[in-house]
Design an enzyme around this catalytic site. Sequence first.
Site, mmCIF file in Angstrom:
data_model
loop_
_atom_site.group_PDB
_atom_site.id
_atom_site.type_symbol
_atom_site.label_atom_id
_atom_site.label_comp_id
_atom_site.label_asym_id
_atom_site.label_seq_id
_atom_site.Cartn_x
_atom_site.Cartn_y
_atom_site.Cartn_z
ATOM 1 C CD GLU A 172 -2.805 -1.213 2.461
ATOM 2 O OE1 GLU A 172 -2.600 -0.402 3.388
ATOM 3 O OE2 GLU A 172 -3.735 -2.037 2.471
ATOM 4 C CG ASP A 247 -1.647 -0.312 -3.161
ATOM 5 O OD1 ASP A 247 -2.607 -0.060 -2.402
ATOM 6 O OD2 ASP A 247 -0.757 0.516 -3.408
ATOM 7 C CD GLU A 330 -4.901 -7.950 1.781
ATOM 8 O OE1 GLU A 330 -5.750 -7.157 2.240
ATOM 9 O OE2 GLU A 330 -3.678 -7.809 1.953
HETATM 10 C C1 XIL Z 1 -6.738 -6.245 8.336
HETATM 11 C C2 XIL Z 1 -7.142 -7.377 9.269
HETATM 12 O O1 XIL Z 1 -8.029 -8.225 8.583
HETATM 13 C C3 XIL Z 1 -7.784 -6.820 10.532
HETATM 14 O O2 XIL Z 1 -7.972 -7.857 11.497
HETATM 15 C C4 XIL Z 1 -6.928 -5.718 11.145
HETATM 16 O O3 XIL Z 1 -7.643 -5.119 12.206
HETATM 17 C C5 XIL Z 1 -6.575 -4.673 10.115
HETATM 18 O O4 XIL Z 1 -5.955 -5.287 9.001
HETATM 19 N N1 XIL Z 1 -5.047 -4.701 3.760
HETATM 20 C C6 XIL Z 1 -4.120 -5.582 4.260
HETATM 21 C C7 XIL Z 1 -4.467 -6.422 5.426
HETATM 22 O O5 XIL Z 1 -3.046 -5.727 3.667
HETATM 23 O O6 XIL Z 1 -3.364 -6.657 6.247
HETATM 24 C C8 XIL Z 1 -5.591 -5.821 6.257
HETATM 25 O O7 XIL Z 1 -5.977 -6.757 7.263
HETATM 26 C C9 XIL Z 1 -6.739 -5.453 5.363
HETATM 27 C C10 XIL Z 1 -6.325 -4.434 4.332
#
Ligand code: XIL
Length: 440
Positions: A172, A247, A330
Amino acid sequence: MKRLILLVGVAVLTLGLVACPTEYENGLAHIGDAPSLRVIWDNYFPMGNIIAATTFGWQAGHTADIGNPARERLLRRHFSLLTAENEMKPDQLQPTQGSFRWVNSDRIVNFANDSTHPMGLHGHVLVWHSQSPVWMAPAGNRAAAIANMRNHIRTVMLRYGTRVESWEVLNEVFASWVTGTPNAGNWRNFLRQPAANQTNWPVAIPLDTATGNCFIWYAFTIAREVADEIDTAAGRPVGTMVLYYNDYNEEATGKMNGIYFMVQEMNERFARENNGRRLIDAIGMQAHHHRGHVTGQDARPGWTRQSTAASVQTAIRRFASLGVYVSITELDITVGNTDVSVLTAAQERAQAIRYAELFRMFRNNAQYIRRVSIWGVNDNASWRHQGSPLLWDAQLRPKEAFWAVADPEAFLANPDNFARDRTIAQMRDAAVNIPASAWD
Ligand code: XIL
């Protein structure tokens, strides 16, 4: 009194033991056992998900997976690759300078490396502005920031060696919303400016115009060095360890181009200086999508969300044209801004259709895709639980979205065939692309 406490204790324990598996069994009872997503997608790409060693943070329904038989079983049945949801983030591993805390990440690494159920493991994350200690990137002290970065990357990567197959080196670095037009000369104008309470790598290690070095270059070249050491020590070809840039909103044109030109510049320079070798192996597309209108933190006046299958495909192909792997890292798709308790049938259907459209497109683009990871199992445990974004509901029952991922073509042809009230026999009849072995 003692005896009473003992009795209550035994009762609670027994209930607990029974309650865990039945959560899953009951959840699936009305449709029998759902087919394994891992087996269904095996010929195309590994299917991944996240794992939590502990109950984490502010998420109401967040649950530890390790030690919960139903959740462990579900992860192993449907997925072949894991990412630690939080336990390998810098603030978890090195909260104070020099003292590393491995207990939770070790549990995840051991779970993935269990000899009877081995699973792949993706490392997340080495360098990030969020969930990272601020001391790591002291403003005005470039040398200290580079030393901190190097020490963190080296220590973490070397601890796990080949037990982790790929790493999110950097996460990111672009602004959430890139509204301009990044190109090869100006992409740095679109970098994120971390807030005061965040870890500010771009301020601590700004671009040195004489050398071209910046925090991005350092992160990847340090990780590349360690990856080579790990590969060499394991007696395997250097480059086996896969290094990612990751990202979100990556399918929106501006952001897509920012990422594209950054990776292109880093890789072209590294190739020039290293006999054509690649520095960044892979681009991770987080794919935190929305279906329909959104409010709250995700709303942007005048912003049209572009996360359709077509826009995601455009980004996949554009990134792949750089000669890097592309992974969906994700994936979750919120629907409306509702919560698990009020997801309507229409919302569930709309969400499932989007999942189906995406997976149909993933199948058609499988030659570019290294893996697809979903960010969570059940809606109530999700970091975006208000939007009920996942494949299983709060009771771990497969939603329509599950069936949309299991057989996107059949789902899109006739979604009613996969409605919640269908029996497992009806689902089997309706499925077209699910191999017999997936139902075992
Ligand atoms: C998130 C987790 O799922 C949560 O439990 C935590 O509170 C915040 O982070 N992008 C990412 C992840 O790369 O690491 C994030 O995960 C979500 C957004």
